[in-house]
Every structure is written in C-alpha cells, then in structure tokens.
Design a protein around this motif. Structure first.
Motif, PDB file in Angstrom:
ATOM      1  N   GLY A 488      12.178   8.956 -10.096  1.00  0.00           N
ATOM      2  CA  GLY A 488      12.048   9.026  -8.645  1.00  0.00           C
ATOM      3  C   GLY A 488      10.936   8.178  -8.077  1.00  0.00           C
ATOM      4  O   GLY A 488      10.631   8.270  -6.883  1.00  0.00           O
ATOM      5  N   ASN A 489      10.317   7.336  -8.901  1.00  0.00           N
ATOM      6  CA  ASN A 489       9.311   6.403  -8.388  1.00  0.00           C
ATOM      7  C   ASN A 489      10.009   5.295  -7.606  1.00  0.00           C
ATOM      8  O   ASN A 489      10.977   4.707  -8.094  1.00  0.00           O
ATOM      9  CB  ASN A 489       8.510   5.793  -9.544  1.00  0.00           C
ATOM     10  CG  ASN A 489       7.763   6.838 -10.343  1.00  0.00           C
ATOM     11  OD1 ASN A 489       7.038   7.652  -9.787  1.00  0.00           O
ATOM     12  ND2 ASN A 489       7.957   6.836 -11.660  1.00  0.00           N
ATOM     13  N   SER A 490       9.521   4.991  -6.408  1.00  0.00           N
ATOM     14  CA  SER A 490      10.171   4.013  -5.534  1.00  0.00           C
ATOM     15  C   SER A 490       9.232   2.866  -5.203  1.00  0.00           C
ATOM     16  O   SER A 490       8.114   3.088  -4.723  1.00  0.00           O
ATOM     17  CB  SER A 490      10.618   4.670  -4.229  1.00  0.00           C
ATOM     18  OG  SER A 490      11.056   3.699  -3.289  1.00  0.00           O
ATOM     19  N   ILE A 491       9.694   1.631  -5.438  1.00  0.00           N
ATOM     20  CA  ILE A 491       8.875   0.470  -5.098  1.00  0.00           C
ATOM     21  C   ILE A 491       8.717   0.352  -3.589  1.00  0.00           C
ATOM     22  O   ILE A 491       7.737  -0.222  -3.104  1.00  0.00           O
ATOM     23  CB  ILE A 491       9.467  -0.824  -5.692  1.00  0.00           C
ATOM     24  CG1 ILE A 491       8.429  -1.960  -5.581  1.00  0.00           C
ATOM     25  CG2 ILE A 491      10.780  -1.206  -5.004  1.00  0.00           C
ATOM     26  CD1 ILE A 491       8.830  -3.226  -6.294  1.00  0.00           C
ATOM     27  N   HIS A 492       9.651   0.904  -2.819  1.00  0.00           N
ATOM     28  CA  HIS A 492       9.527   0.836  -1.364  1.00  0.00           C
ATOM     29  C   HIS A 492       8.426   1.763  -0.847  1.00  0.00           C
ATOM     30  O   HIS A 492       7.991   1.625   0.300  1.00  0.00           O
ATOM     31  CB  HIS A 492      10.861   1.173  -0.706  1.00  0.00           C
ATOM     32  CG  HIS A 492      11.907   0.120  -0.907  1.00  0.00           C
ATOM     33  ND1 HIS A 492      12.961   0.274  -1.779  1.00  0.00           N
ATOM     34  CD2 HIS A 492      12.036  -1.121  -0.379  1.00  0.00           C
ATOM     35  CE1 HIS A 492      13.708  -0.816  -1.770  1.00  0.00           C
ATOM     36  NE2 HIS A 492      13.172  -1.671  -0.928  1.00  0.00           N
ATOM     37  N   ASN A 493       7.978   2.693  -1.678  1.00  0.00           N
ATOM     38  CA  ASN A 493       6.806   3.501  -1.361  1.00  0.00           C
ATOM     39  C   ASN A 493       5.541   2.890  -1.954  1.00  0.00           C
ATOM     40  O   ASN A 493       4.538   2.712  -1.261  1.00  0.00           O
ATOM     41  CB  ASN A 493       6.980   4.931  -1.886  1.00  0.00           C
ATOM     42  CG  ASN A 493       8.084   5.681  -1.180  1.00  0.00           C
ATOM     43  OD1 ASN A 493       8.371   5.424  -0.015  1.00  0.00           O
ATOM     44  ND2 ASN A 493       8.727   6.602  -1.874  1.00  0.00           N
ATOM     45  N   SER A 494       5.595   2.543  -3.235  1.00  0.00           N
ATOM     46  CA  SER A 494       4.393   2.072  -3.932  1.00  0.00           C
ATOM     47  C   SER A 494       4.030   0.634  -3.566  1.00  0.00           C
ATOM     48  O   SER A 494       2.852   0.293  -3.458  1.00  0.00           O
ATOM     49  CB  SER A 494       4.587   2.172  -5.451  1.00  0.00           C
ATOM     50  OG  SER A 494       5.677   1.368  -5.883  1.00  0.00           O
ATOM     51  N   GLY A 495       5.046  -0.236  -3.344  1.00  0.00           N
ATOM     52  CA  GLY A 495       4.764  -1.636  -3.066  1.00  0.00           C
ATOM     53  C   GLY A 495       3.969  -1.859  -1.792  1.00  0.00           C
ATOM     54  O   GLY A 495       2.880  -2.445  -1.819  1.00  0.00           O
ATOM     55  N   PRO A 496       4.470  -1.399  -0.629  1.00  0.00           N
ATOM     56  CA  PRO A 496       3.696  -1.574   0.606  1.00  0.00           C
ATOM     57  C   PRO A 496       2.325  -0.918   0.545  1.00  0.00           C
ATOM     58  O   PRO A 496       1.347  -1.470   1.070  1.00  0.00           O
ATOM     59  CB  PRO A 496       4.589  -0.915   1.663  1.00  0.00           C
ATOM     60  CG  PRO A 496       5.968  -1.062   1.122  1.00  0.00           C
ATOM     61  CD  PRO A 496       5.825  -0.885  -0.358  1.00  0.00           C
ATOM     62  N   LEU A 497       2.216   0.259  -0.081  1.00  0.00           N
ATOM     63  CA  LEU A 497       0.920   0.936  -0.185  1.00  0.00           C
ATOM     64  C   LEU A 497      -0.067   0.090  -0.972  1.00  0.00           C
ATOM     65  O   LEU A 497      -1.230  -0.077  -0.567  1.00  0.00           O
ATOM     66  CB  LEU A 497       1.096   2.298  -0.864  1.00  0.00           C
ATOM     67  CG  LEU A 497      -0.181   3.126  -1.066  1.00  0.00           C
ATOM     68  CD1 LEU A 497      -0.831   3.437   0.279  1.00  0.00           C
ATOM     69  CD2 LEU A 497       0.131   4.412  -1.830  1.00  0.00           C
ATOM     70  N   GLU A 498       0.391  -0.462  -2.101  1.00  0.00           N
ATOM     71  CA  GLU A 498      -0.488  -1.302  -2.929  1.00  0.00           C
ATOM     72  C   GLU A 498      -0.967  -2.518  -2.158  1.00  0.00           C
ATOM     73  O   GLU A 498      -2.161  -2.845  -2.175  1.00  0.00           O
ATOM     74  CB  GLU A 498       0.250  -1.752  -4.187  1.00  0.00           C
ATOM     75  CG  GLU A 498      -0.538  -2.741  -5.032  1.00  0.00           C
ATOM     76  CD  GLU A 498       0.275  -3.340  -6.158  1.00  0.00           C
ATOM     77  OE1 GLU A 498      -0.201  -4.301  -6.789  1.00  0.00           O
ATOM     78  OE2 GLU A 498       1.407  -2.859  -6.403  1.00  0.00           O
ATOM     79  N   TRP A 499      -0.051  -3.188  -1.448  1.00  0.00           N
ATOM     80  CA  TRP A 499      -0.437  -4.426  -0.761  1.00  0.00           C
ATOM     81  C   TRP A 499      -1.230  -4.146   0.502  1.00  0.00           C
ATOM     82  O   TRP A 499      -2.074  -4.958   0.902  1.00  0.00           O
ATOM     83  CB  TRP A 499       0.797  -5.287  -0.514  1.00  0.00           C
ATOM     84  CG  TRP A 499       1.193  -5.926  -1.800  1.00  0.00           C
ATOM     85  CD1 TRP A 499       2.086  -5.466  -2.714  1.00  0.00           C
ATOM     86  CD2 TRP A 499       0.595  -7.086  -2.377  1.00  0.00           C
ATOM     87  NE1 TRP A 499       2.103  -6.282  -3.821  1.00  0.00           N
ATOM     88  CE2 TRP A 499       1.211  -7.289  -3.644  1.00  0.00           C
ATOM     89  CE3 TRP A 499      -0.374  -7.994  -1.952  1.00  0.00           C
ATOM     90  CZ2 TRP A 499       0.862  -8.350  -4.478  1.00  0.00           C
ATOM     91  CZ3 TRP A 499      -0.716  -9.056  -2.778  1.00  0.00           C
ATOM     92  CH2 TRP A 499      -0.096  -9.221  -4.027  1.00  0.00           C
ATOM     93  N   ARG A 500      -1.012  -3.001   1.110  1.00  0.00           N
ATOM     94  CA  ARG A 500      -1.844  -2.616   2.256  1.00  0.00           C
ATOM     95  C   ARG A 500      -3.282  -2.405   1.803  1.00  0.00           C
ATOM     96  O   ARG A 500      -4.226  -2.868   2.445  1.00  0.00           O
ATOM     97  CB  ARG A 500      -1.284  -1.343   2.891  1.00  0.00           C
ATOM     98  CG  ARG A 500      -1.917  -0.964   4.214  1.00  0.00           C
ATOM     99  CD  ARG A 500      -0.989  -0.098   5.038  1.00  0.00           C
ATOM    100  NE  ARG A 500      -0.599   1.120   4.351  1.00  0.00           N
ATOM    101  CZ  ARG A 500       0.651   1.398   3.995  1.00  0.00           C
ATOM    102  NH1 ARG A 500       1.626   0.533   4.219  1.00  0.00           N
ATOM    103  NH2 ARG A 500       0.931   2.540   3.385  1.00  0.00           N
ATOM    104  N   LYS A 501      -3.470  -1.758   0.669  1.00  0.00           N
ATOM    105  CA  LYS A 501      -4.810  -1.546   0.123  1.00  0.00           C
ATOM    106  C   LYS A 501      -5.457  -2.873  -0.259  1.00  0.00           C
ATOM    107  O   LYS A 501      -6.649  -3.099  -0.002  1.00  0.00           O
ATOM    108  CB  LYS A 501      -4.745  -0.628  -1.090  1.00  0.00           C
ATOM    109  CG  LYS A 501      -4.432   0.822  -0.774  1.00  0.00           C
ATOM    110  CD  LYS A 501      -4.352   1.660  -2.040  1.00  0.00           C
ATOM    111  CE  LYS A 501      -4.091   3.123  -1.746  1.00  0.00           C
ATOM    112  NZ  LYS A 501      -3.945   3.914  -3.000  1.00  0.00           N
ATOM    113  N   ARG A 502      -4.674  -3.761  -0.855  1.00  0.00           N
ATOM    114  CA  ARG A 502      -5.223  -5.066  -1.254  1.00  0.00           C
ATOM    115  C   ARG A 502      -5.698  -5.862  -0.047  1.00  0.00           C
ATOM    116  O   ARG A 502      -6.761  -6.483  -0.079  1.00  0.00           O
ATOM    117  CB  ARG A 502      -4.166  -5.880  -2.013  1.00  0.00           C
ATOM    118  CG  ARG A 502      -3.877  -5.387  -3.413  1.00  0.00           C
ATOM    119  CD  ARG A 502      -3.117  -6.446  -4.173  1.00  0.00           C
ATOM    120  NE  ARG A 502      -2.663  -5.980  -5.474  1.00  0.00           N
ATOM    121  CZ  ARG A 502      -2.206  -6.774  -6.419  1.00  0.00           C
ATOM    122  NH1 ARG A 502      -2.125  -8.071  -6.222  1.00  0.00           N
ATOM    123  NH2 ARG A 502      -1.798  -6.282  -7.572  1.00  0.00           N
TER     124      ARG A 502
END
Length: 514
Positions: A488-502
């Motif tokens: 249930g891990n979703s790149i559409h959740n983790s991807g934007p969050l990671e790049w927003r933090k970066r």
C-alpha cells in the motif's frame, strides 16, 4: 484597414476548423516544448525526468507520424472573435459550421481522432460518434476578419476544474495553491494552471478557459519583473505551485507547471469569483485568422526545436524487465515504488464502462466473458488504428474512476496487477494492499510512444462499448512506473512529500548562503 464589408465563406470556416483540429492533434505548441525541454534538463527526480522525457519523445514521434499526441483527443472548445465588418456566406449557423469542421477532423480516414462526446448526459450517455457538438463562444468585435482560437481539452484535466466565490478580502493565491494541492495528478502535469478572477461565476470560468491558450512566457516575466497585480500573482502562483513538489505525473519533482495564467474582470463589490482550470501535458490549441481569402494556411512547426531524446535516454538504472506471461505473485511483491518496469507479453484492457459491466455480472452471479486470473489489466481507450498500425495512440486513462469497482473486481477476479494513470484513492490503496495486487502507471501524454510497444491486439469482450471494449494486447517493453506496491505504499504520496522537503531544504540553504 479596409472598412468595406468583407465576405467570408462558411466553407472556409469549416475547413479551417477541421485543419486546425488535425494540426493540434499531433503538433505541440513550440513554446510548450521549449519550456518542457528546460524542465527536463533541470529535473532531479529520476521518475519525473523519465516521465518528461517520455512526453518529449512522444511529441516528436507524434509530429513525424502525424498521429495524436494523446488518445483522449478532447472536447473541442472554440473562442471566435467575429468582426462586425464581415458577412459570413452560409445557410448554416456559425456553430453548425464549427461542428462540420469538428466532424470532418474526427472522422478523417488518415488520422481519425477518438470521439469522446456523449449526448443525453443524465441518461443513456451515448457517444455521438463524431465528437460533436463543440463548445462555441462568439464575441462580436470591431473589424472585418474572424479570429478563432480552437482547443481540444482532455477529460482528465477538464475534470479538475474548480470554482469558488471568495470574500473580497480573501487571498486568491492561498485558495489556488490549496486547491492545486488537492487535485492529484489526473490532469497530467507538467502543464499550466489558468485562473479567472471576477465577473460572475460563468465569466470567471470563461476567463480561465480562454487565458490558458495564451503564449507561455513565464521566464521572460520573471526576468523583467511584474508590472501589475495580475503578473505578480502569476509569478507567486508559479513558484508556490512548483514548491508543492507534485512534479511530472504526480511522481514528485521540481516542475508541476511551466506557466500560470491569470485573467481578471470587474465584479460586484460583494464578490470575488475565482475559477481554476488546469491544462494537461497535451496542451492542444491554435489561433488562426480568416479574412475572406480562403481557409487558414497552417504551417508545420520547426521540429528541429524538439529535443533529440531517444528511448535510450529513458533507460534509467535499475530498469526491470517483466514477462507478463510467466508473472507470479512473488514477483509482483518484489516491485518497489518509483522503479521503471518494461512489460512484455499479454495484457488485457478495460476502463470505466467495462469495469461497471464486469462488476454488474459478478453481483448477478454470472460468469465474466474473459478470465482475469493471473492477468494484468490496462485502463485504456485507444484511438482507432489506421494503415499498418496494430492500435492507435493508447495512453492510460485516469485510474481513480475505477476505484469504486476495484475491491469487488480484485476479490473475485484473481488479477495480478493494474496499469493506469495518476493516483488511487485511499479505499483503492487499501484494496491493493489487502489483495496484494500492485498498481503501475503509464505516462499520460505519451500515447503514441506507448502504442509502438503494442505488437498485437484482439477484441475479447464487450464489442458494443467501442473504444471501451476489452482487448488483449501483446506488448513488448511497454514502459511503466511502479506506483502502489503490495503493502500500500504509494509514490503519489511519498514522491511529492520527498521533493517538497528537498525544495524547502534547498531554499533554506540558499537563504543562509550554504
């Protein structure tokens, strides 16, 4: 300027509309390609860079092949500025002339476009078969010519249009950024966001829809600086929306929009109507002028401006090749979010109408017309094939429309995986994890590129559904990106969050001179 009344033949209007729709089906605007190429060069997210690269490669292939950039060839929207010094020589109305052009364009035997318009929207919703009627807006203006802006608006981005009426003191920028953050990626970024402010509810929407067809000029605007409130808002929104980290296809990255458009109109003192309309990566529009000298003469763009990106440039490290014909649950459980897979073998297709029909059969206790066990299903409605094509442009449709059917279908069918576009909702993700059936995404805006990986196609069920029928495709190295894994891990959740933090970290580092 000639002040005499000028006559324009109705046939010239119909011919020009048909030619323009064919033109924009396979030629991107050059300014969009210029800005997208810049975004590709600076993108640091591997998944997003791969997605942008596919869009650029697809654009070049579609231009040379003269086949649609995207399988969703759109709802036709026309803005016509008709000079009051002209006379249109025709027994048909202006809208009828436009619709005749639409009909010719979408039924063109050399490049048929996918008809997507349904009549009786509350009832049967039957396809009109030729993509008519268009949505036509006419302004009477001074002059003796007709200026027509024509656009083909895909359903994925059109469905993300939003409207509100703010208090006069409320922040438009805050509402727009908050709204974009909730849209997901079904509108196929990187594209544009267009905002209409003022007038009335319907005027604000028209302002936004028309403004999105203006030339892309954000780099020049930032360089010279804003000269009014509208330009200042454009820059603010451009920076804040990209800072959300949504990125190409919602995978997380630096570029979500290449430009933001803002148009305003006087409004009631008690009101602040605000409309927001996204423009997808297909970005199909064209403006031409008729002056009585015949149909519009449309010159092909200079394709040397398109970047020389080939399939080899998209082969990132860690690409995994998958044989669909010997796929196992153990293998699908090893797929990880963000990795690129190249699919080969047989897969089934099926989207909205097919899913509903299959679930109806399941609930009625009747057998399905096709065995879904241990298969992969692709959410797609292709363009009709021509000449030696196996299938026409065949990009993914928005997967969230399948969410209501997902749990029942997974519970009863034994599917191994699903392929579509954009994010899944919480219930669908929970079902994916419960049934250990991962979800993959193909790139929206890469329909012609994807079609070249399809080596055979045969109809297997629901022929009456037309482009929504179930087919079996035999694919070779079809590129997809792993989006939701069996946990249930979703790149559409983790991807934007990671790049927003970066991006926040980078901004802080720059501010302190690190």
């Amino acid at each position: 300027m000639n002040k005499r009344t000028r006559t324009i033949a109705g046939e010239d209007i119909a011919t020009s509309v048909a030619d323009a729709l064919q033109y924009i089906s396979y030629y991107h605007p050059a300014d969009y390609i210029q800005y997208l190429t810049q975004a590709y060069a600076r993108e640091q997210s591997p998944s997003a860079k791969n997605a942008i690269g596919q869009i650029l490669l697809n654009s070049r292939m579609a231009a040379f092949g003269r086949r649609p950039i995207c399988q969703d060839t759109g709802l036709v929207v026309v803005f016509a500025k008709v000079g009051m010094g002209i006379r249109i020589k025709s027994a048909a109305s202006f809208a009828d002339l436009v619709n005749e052009g639409v009909r010719r364009a979408y039924l063109d035997p050399d490049n048929p476009l996918r008809p997507s318009i349904v009549s009786d929207p509350l009832g049967r919703r039957f396809n009109t078969g030729d993509n008519t009627p268009a949505v036509v807006h006419v302004d009477l203006v001074q002059g003796n010519q007709i200026e027509i802006t024509i656009a083909a608006k895909g359903g994925g981005s059109e469905n993300k249009a939003r409207f509100t009426t703010l208090n006069p003191s409320a922040s438009v920028a805050d509402w727009v950024v908050d709204t974009v953050s909730t849209l997901g990626s079904g509108w196929c970024p990187p594209g544009l966001i267009s905002v209409g402010i003022g007038g009335s509810a319907e005027k604000a929407m028209l302002l936004a829809k028309e403004a999105m067809n203006e030339p892309i000029d954000m780099t020049d605007l930032i360089a010279k600086g804003p000269s009014n409130a509208e330009e200042a808002l454009r820059i603010e929104l451009y920076e804040r929306i990209n800072a959300l980290g949504i990125g190409a296809q919602g995978l997380g990255g630096l570029t979500t929009v290449v430009d933001v458009k803002v148009a305003t109109y006087p409004t009631h003192a008690a009101s602040k109507p605000v409309a927001l309309i996204p423009q997808c990566a297909a970005n199909r529009h064209l403006t031409f002028t008729l002056d009585g000298k015949g149909p519009a003469q449309l010159q092909p763009p200079d394709l040397s401006q398109w970047p020389q990106i080939g399939p080899e440039d998209l082969q990132t490290t860690g690409v995994r090749r998958v044989n669909l014909d010997v796929l196992t649950r153990r293998e699908t459980a090893s797929w990880r979010c963000g990795e690129t897979l190249l699919l080969s073998g047989k897969m089934l297709t099926g989207r909205d109408a097919a899913h509903k029909r299959m679930v109806d059969l399941i609930e009625a206790g009747k057998p399905l017309p096709v065995d879904l066990r241990e298969r992969v299903i692709y959410y797609v409605g292709p363009v009709r094939a021509v000449r030696d094509e196996v299938v026409g442009p065949a990009g993914p449709t928005t997967s969230s429309r399948m969410d209501d059917f997902t749990d029942r279908l997974l519970a009863e069918s034994g599917l191994f995986a699903m392929v579509g576009k954009a994010e899944r909702g919480p219930a669908a993700i929970a079902s994916i994890a419960r049934h250990k059936t991962p979800y993959l995404v193909a790139v929206g805006g890469a329909a012609y590129l994807i079609s070249k990986s399809i080596k055979a196609a045969r109809l297997v069920a629901f022929e009456d559904l037309g482009m929504e029928a179930i087919y079996e495709f035999n694919v070779q190295d079809m590129p997809v990106i792993m989006a939701v894994d069996v946990k249930g891990n979703s790149i559409h959740n983790s991807g934007p969050l990671e790049w927003r933090k970066r991006m926040v970290a980078d901004s802080i580092a720059r501010s302190i001179g690190v």
